[in-house]
Design an enzyme around this catalytic site. Sequence first.
Site, PDB file in Angstrom:
ATOM      1  N   ASP A  17      43.574  34.701  47.518  1.00 36.10           N
ATOM      2  CA  ASP A  17      44.420  35.333  46.513  1.00 36.10           C
ATOM      3  C   ASP A  17      45.825  35.524  47.069  1.00 36.10           C
ATOM      4  O   ASP A  17      46.029  36.304  47.990  1.00 36.10           O
ATOM      5  CB  ASP A  17      43.813  36.677  46.112  1.00 36.10           C
ATOM      6  CG  ASP A  17      44.453  37.269  44.867  1.00 36.10           C
ATOM      7  OD1 ASP A  17      45.446  36.701  44.378  1.00 36.10           O
ATOM      8  OD2 ASP A  17      43.944  38.301  44.382  1.00 36.10           O
ATOM      9  N   GLU A  42      44.351  31.676  44.175  1.00 34.44           N
ATOM     10  CA  GLU A  42      44.617  32.495  43.001  1.00 34.44           C
ATOM     11  C   GLU A  42      46.056  33.023  42.992  1.00 34.44           C
ATOM     12  O   GLU A  42      46.581  33.430  44.031  1.00 34.44           O
ATOM     13  CB  GLU A  42      43.638  33.670  42.997  1.00 34.44           C
ATOM     14  CG  GLU A  42      43.814  34.648  41.871  1.00 34.44           C
ATOM     15  CD  GLU A  42      42.758  35.732  41.904  1.00 34.44           C
ATOM     16  OE1 GLU A  42      43.011  36.830  41.356  1.00 34.44           O
ATOM     17  OE2 GLU A  42      41.663  35.493  42.470  1.00 34.44           O
ATOM     18  N   GLU A  74      44.849  36.807  35.486  1.00 31.64           N
ATOM     19  CA  GLU A  74      44.555  38.237  35.361  1.00 31.64           C
ATOM     20  C   GLU A  74      45.696  39.007  34.708  1.00 31.64           C
ATOM     21  O   GLU A  74      45.487  40.086  34.162  1.00 31.64           O
ATOM     22  CB  GLU A  74      44.239  38.846  36.729  1.00 31.64           C
ATOM     23  CG  GLU A  74      45.433  38.943  37.664  1.00 31.64           C
ATOM     24  CD  GLU A  74      45.045  39.352  39.068  1.00 31.64           C
ATOM     25  OE1 GLU A  74      45.363  40.492  39.454  1.00 31.64           O
ATOM     26  OE2 GLU A  74      44.414  38.530  39.772  1.00 31.64           O
ATOM     27  N   ASP A  76      40.991  39.063  32.417  1.00 31.71           N
ATOM     28  CA  ASP A  76      40.336  40.333  32.723  1.00 31.71           C
ATOM     29  C   ASP A  76      39.929  40.966  31.404  1.00 31.71           C
ATOM     30  O   ASP A  76      40.778  41.217  30.540  1.00 31.71           O
ATOM     31  CB  ASP A  76      41.301  41.241  33.490  1.00 31.71           C
ATOM     32  CG  ASP A  76      40.639  42.498  34.012  1.00 31.71           C
ATOM     33  OD1 ASP A  76      39.988  43.192  33.204  1.00 31.71           O
ATOM     34  OD2 ASP A  76      40.786  42.794  35.205  1.00 31.71           O
ATOM     35  N   HIS A  82      38.348  37.948  35.971  1.00 33.18           N
ATOM     36  CA  HIS A  82      38.881  38.917  36.926  1.00 33.18           C
ATOM     37  C   HIS A  82      38.182  40.253  36.709  1.00 33.18           C
ATOM     38  O   HIS A  82      38.004  40.692  35.581  1.00 33.18           O
ATOM     39  CB  HIS A  82      40.385  39.043  36.661  1.00 33.18           C
ATOM     40  CG  HIS A  82      41.120  39.992  37.546  1.00 33.18           C
ATOM     41  ND1 HIS A  82      41.554  41.231  37.111  1.00 33.18           N
ATOM     42  CD2 HIS A  82      41.531  39.882  38.829  1.00 33.18           C
ATOM     43  CE1 HIS A  82      42.211  41.833  38.081  1.00 33.18           C
ATOM     44  NE2 HIS A  82      42.208  41.050  39.137  1.00 33.18           N
TER      45      HIS A  82
END
Length: 382
Positions: A183, A209, A235, A258, A285
């Site tokens: 990430d 990510e 996200e 998300d 997410h």
Amino acid sequence: MKITKLKTWQVPPRWLFLKIETDSGCYGWGEPVIEGRADTVEAAVHELADYLVGQDPHRIEHLWNTLYRAGFYRGGPILMSAIAGIDQALWDLKGRDLGVPVHQLLGGAVRDKMRMYAWTGGDRPAEVGAGAKALVDQGFTAFKMNGTPEMQIVDSHRKVDEAVARVAEARDAVGSDVGIGIDFHGRVHRPMAKALLRELEPFHPMFVEEPVAPEHLPSLKHIAGGLGYPIATGERLHTRFEFRDLLAEGMVDVIQPDLSHCGGISEGLKIATLASAYDVALAPHCPLGPLTLAASLQLDAVCHNAFIQEQSMGIHYNKDNDVLDYLVDKSALTIENGFCAIPQGPGLGVEIDEAFVEERARVGHRWRNPVWTHEDGSIAEW
């Protein structure tokens, strides 16, 4: 049946829970929150209650469109997170009323269980090798780590070398068969991302990510082309319309909506279906609480392109309370050998311990995102 009340609680570590009640006694739970903006989202939920009280909770799509369209101004993290938690609660309520899990109302499950991943290494990643090995020993076949702490828009190559060394440490600790999600958290700007993305290729990431912040996603066409591993993001995108151009331009391989930020299960399903038309994978997410996770698993159950699910048990943000603490039956979200069975109970498939929620709400929280600065005093991306 008519909606009579929307009740909210802020609970540790950084979550907001919602309960929608009706005149029949049926109810539903949801999790409308933006990390660090719980008060703001809570206020939005109670503003939106004016559109909901007195309405039939079974008309989920109609109510969703009312909340989204009737206010004229639409989209964004606060409004879509408020709508998300309301939508989750409406689906939970409908499933409870009909005695079936949400995935049965969405066409039925395409899988029995979902592959899960866990986090290691913290915000400023450290000891990732030992952490990764511990997760694999617990049965996980994949994990995620932050790739780097703060990084200037143009920084020294030492920062790139340090990030690569951490990934190398993790890969060496777990071997070649374990998936590693890396990430960037939007911390890396285009000039440095160009170098870092390519130097990570030998370690075969499961995905990288948010290689750049969401406002710079068009640069993915220029900095990520030709890579031999997937790019993931999403996200901080909040509607199907924000995903549309990203997908049409072929800029992403894995989308990560998300379900507490993107308008809930209703919008999440539309986003996932849109992604499937471009042969793009889904990995929702979810560094949040039990209701977001349960909602995500209900979506995973019906989406053929879903391949792995984030969850936050043991994550570095979860001080004082963790995901399973708020459940009556903690086995509903038990992870075994890196998989979680799709919850089969009515609605979202989990039962919230309301007495414990009341108790912990008296403690509450005032969680805020860390504020980081560079050496020169300018604000860094967290």
